[in-house]
Design a protein around this motif. Sequence first.
Motif, PDB file in Angstrom:
ATOM      1  N   GLU A 313       0.919  -1.289   0.082  1.00  0.00           N
ATOM      2  CA  GLU A 313       0.072  -0.240  -0.021  1.00  0.00           C
ATOM      3  C   GLU A 313       0.855   1.355  -0.112  1.00  0.00           C
ATOM      4  OE1 GLU A 313      -3.311   1.176   0.179  1.00  0.00           O
ATOM      5  OE2 GLU A 313      -3.641  -0.842  -0.812  1.00  0.00           O
ATOM      6  N   THR A 314       2.080   1.326   0.808  1.00  0.00           N
ATOM      7  CA  THR A 314       2.693   2.521   0.619  1.00  0.00           C
ATOM      8  C   THR A 314       4.085   2.306  -0.201  1.00  0.00           C
ATOM      9  OG1 THR A 314       4.302   1.188   2.357  1.00  0.00           O
ATOM     10  CG2 THR A 314       2.287   2.280   3.255  1.00  0.00           C
ATOM     11  N   SER A 317       5.513   5.588  -2.029  1.00  0.00           N
ATOM     12  CA  SER A 317       5.184   6.721  -1.330  1.00  0.00           C
ATOM     13  C   SER A 317       5.742   7.051  -0.160  1.00  0.00           C
ATOM     14  CB  SER A 317       3.433   6.568  -0.922  1.00  0.00           C
ATOM     15  OG  SER A 317       2.917   6.088  -2.193  1.00  0.00           O
ATOM     16  N   ARG A 335       1.838   9.175   9.346  1.00  0.00           N
ATOM     17  CA  ARG A 335       1.041   9.135   8.343  1.00  0.00           C
ATOM     18  C   ARG A 335       1.418   8.419   7.033  1.00  0.00           C
ATOM     19  NH1 ARG A 335       1.322  14.480   7.001  1.00  0.00           N
ATOM     20  NH2 ARG A 335       0.059  13.975   5.211  1.00  0.00           N
ATOM     21  N   PRO A 337       0.036   6.503   3.045  1.00  0.00           N
ATOM     22  CA  PRO A 337      -1.042   6.291   2.187  1.00  0.00           C
ATOM     23  C   PRO A 337      -1.560   5.153   2.479  1.00  0.00           C
ATOM     24  CG  PRO A 337       1.131   6.270   1.116  1.00  0.00           C
ATOM     25  CD  PRO A 337       1.438   6.594   2.481  1.00  0.00           C
ATOM     26  N   TRP A 338      -3.194   4.848   2.276  1.00  0.00           N
ATOM     27  CA  TRP A 338      -3.568   3.671   2.857  1.00  0.00           C
ATOM     28  C   TRP A 338      -5.096   3.730   1.946  1.00  0.00           C
ATOM     29  CZ3 TRP A 338      -1.159  -0.122   4.919  1.00  0.00           C
ATOM     30  CH2 TRP A 338      -1.630  -1.463   5.267  1.00  0.00           C
ATOM     31  N   THR A 339      -5.347   2.809   1.153  1.00  0.00           N
ATOM     32  CA  THR A 339      -6.633   2.873   0.516  1.00  0.00           C
ATOM     33  C   THR A 339      -7.282   1.615   0.705  1.00  0.00           C
ATOM     34  OG1 THR A 339      -5.542   1.846  -1.646  1.00  0.00           O
ATOM     35  CG2 THR A 339      -5.975   4.307  -1.429  1.00  0.00           C
ATOM     36  N   GLY A 341      -8.550   0.190   3.729  1.00  0.00           N
ATOM     37  CA  GLY A 341      -9.552   0.069   4.556  1.00  0.00           C
ATOM     38  C   GLY A 341      -8.828  -0.214   5.883  1.00  0.00           C
ATOM     39  N   VAL A 367      -8.282   5.593   9.918  1.00  0.00           N
ATOM     40  CA  VAL A 367      -8.122   5.124   8.544  1.00  0.00           C
ATOM     41  C   VAL A 367      -9.217   5.923   7.616  1.00  0.00           C
ATOM     42  CG1 VAL A 367      -7.982   3.410   6.507  1.00  0.00           C
ATOM     43  CG2 VAL A 367      -7.057   2.999   8.695  1.00  0.00           C
ATOM     44  N   GLY A 369      -9.983   8.830   4.030  1.00  0.00           N
ATOM     45  CA  GLY A 369      -9.217   9.770   2.754  1.00  0.00           C
ATOM     46  C   GLY A 369      -8.097   9.550   2.309  1.00  0.00           C
ATOM     47  N   GLY A 370      -7.890   7.624   2.131  1.00  0.00           N
ATOM     48  CA  GLY A 370      -6.942   7.308   1.507  1.00  0.00           C
ATOM     49  C   GLY A 370      -5.804   7.541   2.327  1.00  0.00           C
ATOM     50  N   GLU A 371      -5.759   7.654   3.409  1.00  0.00           N
ATOM     51  CA  GLU A 371      -4.569   7.571   4.590  1.00  0.00           C
ATOM     52  C   GLU A 371      -4.834   6.891   5.767  1.00  0.00           C
ATOM     53  OE1 GLU A 371      -1.760  11.662   5.260  1.00  0.00           O
ATOM     54  OE2 GLU A 371      -3.739  11.706   6.230  1.00  0.00           O
TER      55      GLU A 371
END
Length: 390
Positions: A313-314, A317, A335, A337-339, A341, A367, A369-371
Motif C-alpha cells: 500500500e505504501t 510513497s 501518516r 497512504p492507505w486505500t 480500509g 483510516v 481519505g486514503g490515508e
Amino acid sequence: MIGFLSWRIAPRRAAPIVAGALHPLLVVTGIALIAVALVRTVTDAERIVHPVLAIGAIVAVAVASLGLVLATDPVRPPTSALAFGLTVAAALTADGLSAAAGWGASNVLWDDWGPVVIGVVILSFSMFRPGRELAAATVVSLVVVGSISAAEAGDLPETVSPLTSAVIACTPVLLFGVASSVFSYRMSLTLARQQELAGREQRGLARRVRIRLRELMRDSGRAELSAEVVPFFEEVLARGALAPGDPARARRLSAVLRSEIMTGVGLPWLERLRRARPGRLVLHDPAAVAESLPVEQKVALRALLTALLAHPETEGSALHVRVTEVGEHRSVFVRAPWTAGEPAARRALGSFVAVMGTAFGRSQVTVGGGELRLLFAQNPRVTDAGPWHD
C-alpha cells in the motif's frame, strides 16, 4: 498484602502478543454471556412478571459484553479503570433488572444468572487491571447482589432466609472475584520483578555498548589516519621539515577526521533510517526526541516503520513521521497512504500497533481519505491516565 494495596499499575499490564491471543477468547466470552442471558430468560419465561425489565436485562448484558470486548482490544491499550467500572456496572444493572423482572415469582434464587455474569466479567479483566481494583469491584458487587437477593427473599414464601439467599447469590461473584484479584496480584509482582531485571540488564548492555562504541571510534580513527593522515606524516618525515602549507593542511585533515567520526557515530537512529531509504521517510523531529526514546520504544517504532515501508500500500510513497515532546508528554505521529480500509490495516499492522501501544501507553488508529494515521503518546509520570484523545 501491603504490595496488593499499594502497588501502582504499570503501563504494560500484559504482553501485546498475550493480549492479542486472549482477545478472541474474550469475544467468545461476551457472546456466551449474551447467550446465557437469552436462554435462561426464555426457559424461565413463566416466572417473568415484567417482560420489559427482562428485555432490559438482556440489553444490559449485551452492553457489558460489548464493553468487555472494546476495553480489552490490544490495538487500543490500555484498559482504563473507567471502562472496567462501566462494564461491571452494566453487569450489575443486568442482575438488578433480571431480579426485578421476576420479583416474587420464584424462590429458586440460585437459578439467577446475574451473579454468574458479574463474576465472569470481573474475571475477564484479571490480566488488564490491578488486583486492588478487582477486589474493590468484587466487594461492591457482593453488596449489590447480596442486597438484591436478601430483599427478594423477604417477599417470597418462608422457605429460605434472606441471609441464606444472599450467600447463595454471592457465591459465584466471590469465587470469580477472589480468583481474578489473586491472579492479577501475582502477575503484577511477576511483571515488577521482570521490569527490575530488565532494567539491570539494560544498564549492563548500555555499558557494554559504550565500550564497544569507543572501540569502533578508535578503529574508525585508525582507518581515517591510514587514508590521509599517515601519508601526510610520512611526507613531513621524508622532507625533514614543515612546508608553508603543512599547518593549514593539518588543520583541514583534523576537521575532516573529526567530522567523519562524529557524523557516523552521533547521527540519530531515526535520521540514519531516513538516509537508508531516501525519499521514503519524511522526518519531523527538530529536537531529536527520537534519540531519547527508551530502547523498547525505539525497537517498536523501527519495526512499525519497517513494516509500513515494506507494505504494498505504501510502495513508492513517502511516510511522514513526527516526534514531539511537550513538557513530560511525548508523542509519535505517523501518516501513510492507505486505500485498503481499516480491516486490512488491522490484519497487516495489528501486532505492530499493539506493541507500539504497549510501549507508549496510548494509541489511536484512524483510516480515512486514503490515508492511515497512527498516533502514540506517553506521559512518563502517568501510569494509568485512561484513554488518550487527540
